[in-house]
Design a protein around this motif. Structure first.
Motif, PDB file in Angstrom:
ATOM      1  N   TYR A 161       0.828  -1.169   0.009  1.00 21.39           N
ATOM      2  CA  TYR A 161      -0.056  -0.095  -0.118  1.00 21.39           C
ATOM      3  C   TYR A 161       0.879   1.435   0.141  1.00 21.39           C
ATOM      4  CZ  TYR A 161      -3.504   3.311   1.472  1.00 21.39           C
ATOM      5  OH  TYR A 161      -4.600   4.243   1.452  1.00 21.39           O
ATOM      6  N   GLN A 162       1.889   1.337   0.824  1.00 24.35           N
ATOM      7  CA  GLN A 162       2.727   2.464   1.013  1.00 24.35           C
ATOM      8  C   GLN A 162       3.378   2.723  -0.526  1.00 24.35           C
ATOM      9  OE1 GLN A 162       2.245   4.209   3.270  1.00 24.35           O
ATOM     10  NE2 GLN A 162       2.356   3.273   5.158  1.00 24.35           N
ATOM     11  N   SER A 163       3.797   1.424  -0.974  1.00 24.31           N
ATOM     12  CA  SER A 163       4.247   1.749  -2.110  1.00 24.31           C
ATOM     13  C   SER A 163       3.605   2.257  -3.354  1.00 24.31           C
ATOM     14  CB  SER A 163       4.925   0.323  -2.681  1.00 24.31           C
ATOM     15  OG  SER A 163       5.801  -0.290  -1.747  1.00 24.31           O
ATOM     16  N   ILE A 164       2.469   1.743  -3.312  1.00 26.03           N
ATOM     17  CA  ILE A 164       1.453   2.431  -4.237  1.00 26.03           C
ATOM     18  C   ILE A 164       1.247   3.899  -4.255  1.00 26.03           C
ATOM     19  CG2 ILE A 164      -0.890   2.469  -5.156  1.00 26.03           C
ATOM     20  CD1 ILE A 164      -1.024  -0.524  -4.055  1.00 26.03           C
ATOM     21  N   MET A 165       1.218   4.469  -2.948  1.00 26.87           N
ATOM     22  CA  MET A 165       1.018   5.750  -2.551  1.00 26.87           C
ATOM     23  C   MET A 165       2.319   6.609  -3.215  1.00 26.87           C
ATOM     24  SD  MET A 165      -1.454   6.307  -0.633  1.00 26.87           S
ATOM     25  CE  MET A 165      -2.545   5.134  -1.522  1.00 26.87           C
ATOM     26  N   ILE A 166       3.518   5.975  -2.775  1.00 31.70           N
ATOM     27  CA  ILE A 166       4.701   6.628  -3.427  1.00 31.70           C
ATOM     28  C   ILE A 166       4.961   6.512  -4.960  1.00 31.70           C
ATOM     29  CG2 ILE A 166       7.345   6.541  -3.262  1.00 31.70           C
ATOM     30  CD1 ILE A 166       6.886   5.344  -0.569  1.00 31.70           C
ATOM     31  N   TRP A 167       4.590   5.405  -5.539  1.00 30.63           N
ATOM     32  CA  TRP A 167       4.809   5.344  -6.899  1.00 30.63           C
ATOM     33  C   TRP A 167       3.632   6.125  -7.603  1.00 30.63           C
ATOM     34  CZ3 TRP A 167       4.377  -0.521  -6.704  1.00 30.63           C
ATOM     35  CH2 TRP A 167       3.320  -0.992  -7.102  1.00 30.63           C
ATOM     36  N   SER A 168       2.697   6.519  -7.059  1.00 28.52           N
ATOM     37  CA  SER A 168       1.531   7.451  -7.789  1.00 28.52           C
ATOM     38  C   SER A 168       2.000   8.546  -7.948  1.00 28.52           C
ATOM     39  CB  SER A 168       0.131   7.130  -7.264  1.00 28.52           C
ATOM     40  OG  SER A 168       0.208   7.501  -5.925  1.00 28.52           O
ATOM     41  N   GLN A 169       2.924   8.847  -6.979  1.00 28.66           N
ATOM     42  CA  GLN A 169       3.484  10.433  -6.734  1.00 28.66           C
ATOM     43  C   GLN A 169       4.816  10.437  -7.737  1.00 28.66           C
ATOM     44  OE1 GLN A 169       2.541  13.289  -4.967  1.00 28.66           O
ATOM     45  NE2 GLN A 169       0.736  11.968  -4.398  1.00 28.66           N
ATOM     46  N   ARG A 170       5.521   9.656  -7.776  1.00 28.02           N
ATOM     47  CA  ARG A 170       7.103   9.450  -8.188  1.00 28.02           C
ATOM     48  C   ARG A 170       7.382   8.776  -9.680  1.00 28.02           C
ATOM     49  NH1 ARG A 170      10.872  11.750  -5.230  1.00 28.02           N
ATOM     50  NH2 ARG A 170      10.335  12.427  -3.075  1.00 28.02           N
ATOM     51  N   ASP A 171       6.247   7.984 -10.052  1.00 26.12           N
ATOM     52  CA  ASP A 171       6.225   7.165 -11.025  1.00 26.12           C
ATOM     53  C   ASP A 171       7.551   6.285 -10.992  1.00 26.12           C
ATOM     54  OD1 ASP A 171       5.372   6.183 -13.411  1.00 26.12           O
ATOM     55  OD2 ASP A 171       6.335   7.653 -14.639  1.00 26.12           O
ATOM     56  N   ASN A 172       7.842   5.616  -9.896  1.00 23.72           N
ATOM     57  CA  ASN A 172       9.067   4.842 -10.008  1.00 23.72           C
ATOM     58  C   ASN A 172       8.582   3.303  -9.479  1.00 23.72           C
ATOM     59  OD1 ASN A 172       8.327   5.495  -7.242  1.00 23.72           O
ATOM     60  ND2 ASN A 172      10.164   6.031  -6.660  1.00 23.72           N
ATOM     61  N   VAL A 173       7.753   2.697 -10.479  1.00 23.06           N
ATOM     62  CA  VAL A 173       7.012   1.564 -10.126  1.00 23.06           C
ATOM     63  C   VAL A 173       8.239   0.357  -9.847  1.00 23.06           C
ATOM     64  CG1 VAL A 173       5.228  -0.230 -10.734  1.00 23.06           C
ATOM     65  CG2 VAL A 173       5.184   2.144 -11.279  1.00 23.06           C
ATOM     66  N   LEU A 174       9.108   0.371 -11.141  1.00 24.78           N
ATOM     67  CA  LEU A 174      10.038  -0.733 -11.193  1.00 24.78           C
ATOM     68  C   LEU A 174      11.083  -0.819  -9.907  1.00 24.78           C
ATOM     69  CD1 LEU A 174      11.180  -2.924 -12.731  1.00 24.78           C
ATOM     70  CD2 LEU A 174      12.728  -1.335 -13.680  1.00 24.78           C
ATOM     71  N   GLU A 175      11.453   0.586  -9.404  1.00 24.67           N
ATOM     72  CA  GLU A 175      12.449   0.545  -8.348  1.00 24.67           C
ATOM     73  C   GLU A 175      11.803   0.062  -7.005  1.00 24.67           C
ATOM     74  OE1 GLU A 175      11.767   2.758 -10.353  1.00 24.67           O
ATOM     75  OE2 GLU A 175      13.691   3.486 -11.268  1.00 24.67           O
ATOM     76  N   LEU A 176      10.465   0.357  -6.538  1.00 26.06           N
ATOM     77  CA  LEU A 176       9.723  -0.092  -5.593  1.00 26.06           C
ATOM     78  C   LEU A 176       9.367  -1.318  -5.457  1.00 26.06           C
ATOM     79  CD1 LEU A 176       7.555   2.962  -4.991  1.00 26.06           C
ATOM     80  CD2 LEU A 176       9.010   2.172  -3.277  1.00 26.06           C
ATOM     81  N   LEU A 177       9.032  -1.930  -6.600  1.00 20.24           N
ATOM     82  CA  LEU A 177       8.669  -3.337  -6.799  1.00 20.24           C
ATOM     83  C   LEU A 177       9.959  -4.202  -6.452  1.00 20.24           C
ATOM     84  CD1 LEU A 177       6.471  -3.521  -9.769  1.00 20.24           C
ATOM     85  CD2 LEU A 177       6.546  -4.817  -7.678  1.00 20.24           C
ATOM     86  N   LEU A 178      11.231  -3.786  -6.911  1.00 20.15           N
ATOM     87  CA  LEU A 178      12.665  -4.171  -6.594  1.00 20.15           C
ATOM     88  C   LEU A 178      12.740  -4.465  -5.108  1.00 20.15           C
ATOM     89  CD1 LEU A 178      14.877  -2.893  -9.070  1.00 20.15           C
ATOM     90  CD2 LEU A 178      14.025  -5.238  -8.849  1.00 20.15           C
ATOM     91  N   LEU A 179      12.130  -3.185  -4.192  1.00 25.96           N
ATOM     92  CA  LEU A 179      12.381  -3.450  -2.970  1.00 25.96           C
ATOM     93  C   LEU A 179      11.435  -4.305  -2.288  1.00 25.96           C
ATOM     94  CD1 LEU A 179      12.979   0.296  -1.925  1.00 25.96           C
ATOM     95  CD2 LEU A 179      14.367  -1.499  -1.880  1.00 25.96           C
ATOM     96  N   ILE A 180      10.064  -3.985  -2.958  1.00 24.85           N
ATOM     97  CA  ILE A 180       9.007  -5.059  -2.103  1.00 24.85           C
ATOM     98  C   ILE A 180       9.377  -6.607  -2.464  1.00 24.85           C
ATOM     99  CG2 ILE A 180       6.642  -5.833  -2.457  1.00 24.85           C
ATOM    100  CD1 ILE A 180       6.088  -3.332  -3.487  1.00 24.85           C
ATOM    101  N   LEU A 181       9.815  -7.120  -3.654  1.00 19.48           N
ATOM    102  CA  LEU A 181      10.254  -8.429  -3.775  1.00 19.48           C
ATOM    103  C   LEU A 181      11.315  -8.665  -2.956  1.00 19.48           C
ATOM    104  CD1 LEU A 181      10.355  -8.692  -7.686  1.00 19.48           C
ATOM    105  CD2 LEU A 181       8.768  -9.069  -5.737  1.00 19.48           C
ATOM    106  N   LEU A 182      12.482  -7.705  -2.679  1.00 20.12           N
ATOM    107  CA  LEU A 182      13.524  -8.258  -1.900  1.00 20.12           C
ATOM    108  C   LEU A 182      12.975  -8.390  -0.208  1.00 20.12           C
ATOM    109  CD1 LEU A 182      16.618  -5.845  -2.306  1.00 20.12           C
ATOM    110  CD2 LEU A 182      16.527  -8.202  -2.633  1.00 20.12           C
ATOM    111  N   TRP A 183      12.024  -7.445   0.095  1.00 18.84           N
ATOM    112  CA  TRP A 183      11.301  -7.731   1.340  1.00 18.84           C
ATOM    113  C   TRP A 183      10.731  -9.178   1.684  1.00 18.84           C
ATOM    114  CZ3 TRP A 183      12.384  -6.474   5.940  1.00 18.84           C
ATOM    115  CH2 TRP A 183      11.614  -6.362   7.072  1.00 18.84           C
TER     116      TRP A 183
END
Lengths: 268, 249
Positions: free
Chosen positions: B201-223
């Motif tokens: 959810y937090q990632s969706i909030m961030i990437w809807s502001q910054r348009d950095n889906v791929l970067e956040l997804l990598l972090l989610i996948l790592l977690w």
């Protein structure tokens, strides 16, 4: 023996078993109730509204079914190739295939769907033509990726479950590697792969409900629209439990068939 | 000092074409870290919760009494064959609404059940069903000869269950239990559907502001990779510890 005496009670003849199925009885009872309501003109308002919304809900369910069929078809084709690569004699190829399978089996499905929806463009340009790339297709891709990883594992497991003695026996009968695979190993594998593959199909079908979160007009989305349009507590309750019932009605027969197949294989 | 390290890290990744600028914004970084924590909390609560539900359901299924086993069977079938998301909606949008209305009618104050608690309940119930099936299969795969031998040694029914059947059943069921728990960790991502502030959810909030889906997804996948890795590591450790010579591998 005591066990033998108890056997007929545990496994009744199948036609009585079917007639005694609680699901069938519950369905018949609710049909009778509906008939009674419509005959006496006392249908509760929420049920009448549900009847009006039902075609829309079923259209939504059809979207889910289409997505699941396409995703599993695509995932199966890719998965069989990846599964074959998992068994490749070349270590490097094996390792890359292993990485692919590990990656896509460990990602939450929802995260993958968000990924394919937001990373892929909304249209694709091939030379001078532009093709739209709608959201539902992106969901298909998002679901096909984990499907392919799982199919690869199912395929590998099935091939490895064939005793190696069969390979040796076939080779001693002068079959070539390709012939062994085509005439002896693969026919047995297909039978072993069917139950887990059906399980996978059912679970992918259930996962299509996640499509509603990225704005595909599927059955869950339709239920939310219905609930927000009508704004009645009893209708909201009814529509969400109908949603549950629709998925159950589609997935439960698949689960039953899977179990019947598994049981038949146990005996052989 | 750690700040400058962060700046350097972000710049190094930017050179690779990855935009992690949100890490330098205090608000967004804190929200993301909070999301990581919420996902961890969800896992820590749902793992014991689902195991408890699984043991209870397995006990009902294996009780041998039809009036206990039949409802448990129905719960298992319905839960297995319907999507978690729809169950979550049925619980959160329907049951929660009814509870809120009822409490308001009684004048009992606000509803204490938060979306977070509903996710814990629904995911625990959902995965508990799969645990129950694994445990039941484990109980069934205890060889009859072992049970007969124990009976002939004068074990009572309860002793039989506690000393022979359950210890073996848990060992047989352990691999599929660990598999289920790995699935459960992944399933917590569904919490984002009802706006629980987990990492998705937090990632969706961030990437809807910054348009950095791929970067956040990598972090989610790592977690998620880290969490599922820990679960399967713990499972393998348990399997090793509980290994009995002569059973299984």
């Amino acid at each position: 023996m005591a066990n033998d005496a108890a056997l007929p009670a545990i496994a009744p003849p199948w036609r009585f078993g079917l007639a005694r199925s609680p699901w069938l009885l519950a369905g018949l009872a609710s049909l009778a109730l509906l008939a009674f309501w419509s005959a006496t003109g006392t249908t509760p308002q929420a049920v009448a509204l549900l009847w009006k919304w039902l075609p829309a809900l079923l259209r939504g369910l059809w979207v889910n079914i289409e997505i699941s069929v396409l995703a599993v078809a695509l995932g199966t084709i890719v998965g069989l190739v990846v599964g074959a690569l998992l068994l490749s004699p070349a270590a490097l190829v094996r390792r890359i295939a292993r990485l692919y399978v590990q990656a896509f089996r460990n990602v939450p499905l929802l995260v993958l769907i968000y990924f394919t929806t937001y990373v892929f463009p909304f249209e694709v340009q091939l030379w001078q033509w532009r093709f739209p790339f709608p959201d539902w297709l992106k969901v298909v891709l998002g679901l096909a990726l984990p499907t392919s990883a799982n199919v690869a594992e199912i395929f590998r497991g099935a091939i490895q479950s064939i005793p190696s003695a069969q390979w040796e026996a076939a080779q001693s009968l002068a079959f070539r590697r390709r012939q062994v695979l085509r005439l002896i190993v693969l026919p047995q594998c297909l039978r072993r792969m069917l139950p887990p593959w059906m399980n996978l199909y059912a679970s992918i079908t259930m996962s299509t409900s996640l499509a509603s979160l990225v704005g595909v007009h599927d059955v869950v989305d339709m239920a939310q629209i219905a609930s927000n349009t009508v704004v009645r507590t009893d209708f909201t309750i009814l529509v969400y439990f109908t949603l549950l019932a629709l998925f159950f009605a589609y997935c439960y027969p698949i689960a039953r068939a899977t179990r019947a197949l598994e049981r038949r294989h146990e005996r052989h | 000092m750690s700040d400058s390290l962060l700046v350097q890290g972000v710049q190094a990744l930017k050179a690779l074409g990855l935009n992690y600028a949100f890490m330098l914004d205090d608000m967004e970084r804190q929200a993301f870290v909070r999301g990581l924590g919420v996902t961890l909390q969800l896992c820590l609560l749902t793992i014991p919760g689902s195991l408890a539900v699984g043991v209870l359901l397995a006990a009902l299924l294996a009780s041998g009494r039809a009036w206990l086993a039949a409802p448990a069977r129905a719960v298992v079938e319905v839960t297995r064959n319907t999507p978690t998301l729809v169950q979550l909606y049925c619980a959160f949008l329907v049951l929660n609404m009814l509870i809120t209305q009822q409490l308001r009618d009684w004048g009992a104050g606000p509803n204490p059940l938060t979306p977070f608690i509903w996710v814990v309940i629904v995911v625990s119930l959902h995965k508990g069903v799969f645990h129950a099936e694994a445990l039941r299969a484990g109980i069934e795969s205890v060889p009859q000869a072992t049970l007969e031998a124990a009976r002939s040694l004068g074990f009572s029914r309860r002793q039989l269950l506690a000393r022979v059947q359950l210890p073996l059943a848990v060992r047989f069921a352990l691999p599929s239990l660990v598999n289920n728990l790995v699935d459960l960790v992944k399933m917590t991502a569904v919490a984002s559907a009802i706006a629980v502030g987990d990492v998705t959810y937090q990632s969706i909030m961030i990437w809807s502001q910054r348009d950095n889906v791929l970067e956040l997804l990598l972090l989610i996948l790592l977690w998620f990779g880290l969490l599922t890795g820990l679960v399967s590591l713990a499972g393998r450790w348990l399997e090793q510890r509980m290994r009995m010579p002569g059973y299984g591998q």
